[in-house]
Design a protein around this motif. Structure first.
Motif, PDB file in Angstrom:
ATOM      1  N   TYR A 132       0.808  -1.225   0.000  1.00  0.00           N
ATOM      2  CA  TYR A 132       0.000   0.000   0.000  1.00  0.00           C
ATOM      3  C   TYR A 132       0.842   1.277   0.000  1.00  0.00           C
ATOM      4  O   TYR A 132       0.581   2.192  -0.788  1.00  0.00           O
ATOM      5  N   PRO A 133       1.889   1.392   0.854  1.00  0.00           N
ATOM      6  CA  PRO A 133       2.669   2.632   0.855  1.00  0.00           C
ATOM      7  C   PRO A 133       3.359   2.908  -0.477  1.00  0.00           C
ATOM      8  O   PRO A 133       3.659   4.066  -0.796  1.00  0.00           O
ATOM      9  N   ILE A 134       3.621   1.837  -1.241  1.00  0.00           N
ATOM     10  CA  ILE A 134       4.289   2.013  -2.540  1.00  0.00           C
ATOM     11  C   ILE A 134       3.283   2.350  -3.631  1.00  0.00           C
ATOM     12  O   ILE A 134       3.479   3.275  -4.426  1.00  0.00           O
ATOM     13  N   ILE A 135       2.172   1.607  -3.656  1.00  0.00           N
ATOM     14  CA  ILE A 135       1.166   1.812  -4.715  1.00  0.00           C
ATOM     15  C   ILE A 135       0.437   3.134  -4.525  1.00  0.00           C
ATOM     16  O   ILE A 135       0.252   3.902  -5.473  1.00  0.00           O
ATOM     17  N   ILE A 136       0.016   3.397  -3.286  1.00  0.00           N
ATOM     18  CA  ILE A 136      -0.701   4.650  -2.995  1.00  0.00           C
ATOM     19  C   ILE A 136       0.228   5.556  -2.183  1.00  0.00           C
ATOM     20  O   ILE A 136       0.019   5.788  -0.985  1.00  0.00           O
ATOM     21  N   SER A 137       1.251   6.035  -2.826  1.00  0.00           N
ATOM     22  CA  SER A 137       2.164   6.964  -2.165  1.00  0.00           C
ATOM     23  C   SER A 137       1.535   8.345  -2.096  1.00  0.00           C
ATOM     24  O   SER A 137       0.462   8.596  -2.672  1.00  0.00           O
ATOM     25  N   HIS A 138       2.191   9.252  -1.396  1.00  0.00           N
ATOM     26  CA  HIS A 138       1.668  10.618  -1.302  1.00  0.00           C
ATOM     27  C   HIS A 138       1.616  11.270  -2.675  1.00  0.00           C
ATOM     28  O   HIS A 138       0.673  12.004  -2.984  1.00  0.00           O
ATOM     29  N   GLN A 139       2.606  10.980  -3.513  1.00  0.00           N
ATOM     30  CA  GLN A 139       2.616  11.556  -4.862  1.00  0.00           C
ATOM     31  C   GLN A 139       1.444  11.024  -5.694  1.00  0.00           C
ATOM     32  O   GLN A 139       0.813  11.765  -6.456  1.00  0.00           O
TER      33      GLN A 139
END
Length: 319
Positions: A132-139
């Protein structure tokens, strides 16, 4: 002044919310109360998300964008309606009408797109939590928000420019409480069947397709939840989705009835009721739904309320 059948007036007359009712003041007072609650709720939610570091995640960033859209959505309609009622002047200029159409379409389409992105966010969080942190990053969440605003703006710009170019005939009375595309087109002197087909196609693209994507996401989510053994794990997973799913039902239900019903079933009273739910009630309900059904938001609110008396100053968002 008129030339043939075409009026040259540059103003419209908004007949208001449910014209002809006996006590319009009570309804307007209720709308004002709802508007106040919507403004308070959405601003509070935005400030909580901004102030609490624990809420600085992609999910809450998207939620803050939803509150911002709701805030702008209801503010593009209610203030003008209240001014017209209390001043007794129900007129709106041609430019003002076009501007209101542009903003309401932009915000409505942007909300459709944003709710779709939020469902994907929930799908990744539950079905693929490790990535999740990689797929839905802040960017990525920023791109989702920008895509919602840009998509809504472009679609709205095309529809507003095309709808407002039609010549209008007769009186310019709109059986509505704000300038809305279909209400304007009823006054057109020309055949608008081709444009109505374009509206239907747009409705499929921005309403039906996103809704299908949302339903697919939640089908996969529920299948994943069924594989969770612990009852606590299932409850936690469902809790993260229930608020968003409730908002989707409240927003998409009236939107589909407005834009995807046959033209023969459209009546001014029914349309106004659906628009009132979608544009006035939903922006008020959304922050309440997310606040009451979300432990993290409730916890953040309690934390802020505990700090206010101690610091005895405003704003109460000092960390």
């Amino acid at each position: 002044m008129e030339t043939g059948n075409e009026t040259l007036s540059t103003e419209f007359i908004l007949l208001g919310l449910f014209p002809g009712m006996r006590h319009p003041g009570l309804l307007v007072s209720l709308v004002f109360l709802i508007y106040t609650m919507a403004i308070t709720g959405n601003i509070t939610l935005i400030l909580l998300i901004w102030a609490d570091p624990h809420l600085h995640t992609s999910m809450y960033f998207l939620l803050s964008q939803l509150s911002l859209i709701d805030l702008a959505f209801i503010s593009s309609i209610v203030p003008k309606m209240l001014v017209n009622f209390f001043s007794g002047k129900r007129k709106i200029s041609l430019i003002g009408c076009g501007t209101q159409i542009f903003f309401t379409l932009t915000l409505g389409i942007a909300e459709c797109l944003l709710l779709t992105f939020m469902s994907y966010d929930r799908y990744v969080a539950i079905c693929n939590p490790l990535k999740y942190p990689i797929i839905i990053s802040h960017q990525v969440s920023q791109k989702m928000a920008i895509g919602s605003w840009v998509g809504g703006t472009l679609a709205s710009l095309a529809h507003t420019a095309y709808a407002m170019h039609f010549p209008l005939c007769g009186t310019r009375e709109l059986h509505h409480f704000f300038c809305e595309v279909k209400a304007i087109l009823k006054l057109s002197c020309e055949d608008i069947s081709a444009y109505e087909k374009g509206v239907l196609v747009t409705s499929i693209v921005v309403v039906l397709l996103p809704l299908s994507f949302i339903l697919t996401s939640y089908t996969l989510i529920f299948l994943q939840v069924l594989q969770i053994n612990s009852r606590e794990g299932k409850s936690k997973a469902l809790a993260t989705c229930s608020s968003h799913l409730t908002v989707v039902i409240f927003f998409y239900g009236p939107a589909m009835l407005i834009y995807m019903r046959p033209g023969s079933s459209h009546t001014p009273i029914l349309n106004q009721g659906l628009f009132m739910f979608d544009t006035i009630l939903t922006p008020m309900l959304n922050p309440l739904i997310y606040s009451l059904r979300n432990r993290e938001v409730v916890g953040s609110m309690k934390k802020v309320l505990r700090k206010c008396p101690i610091q005895n100053r405003c704003p109460c968002f000092s960390y």
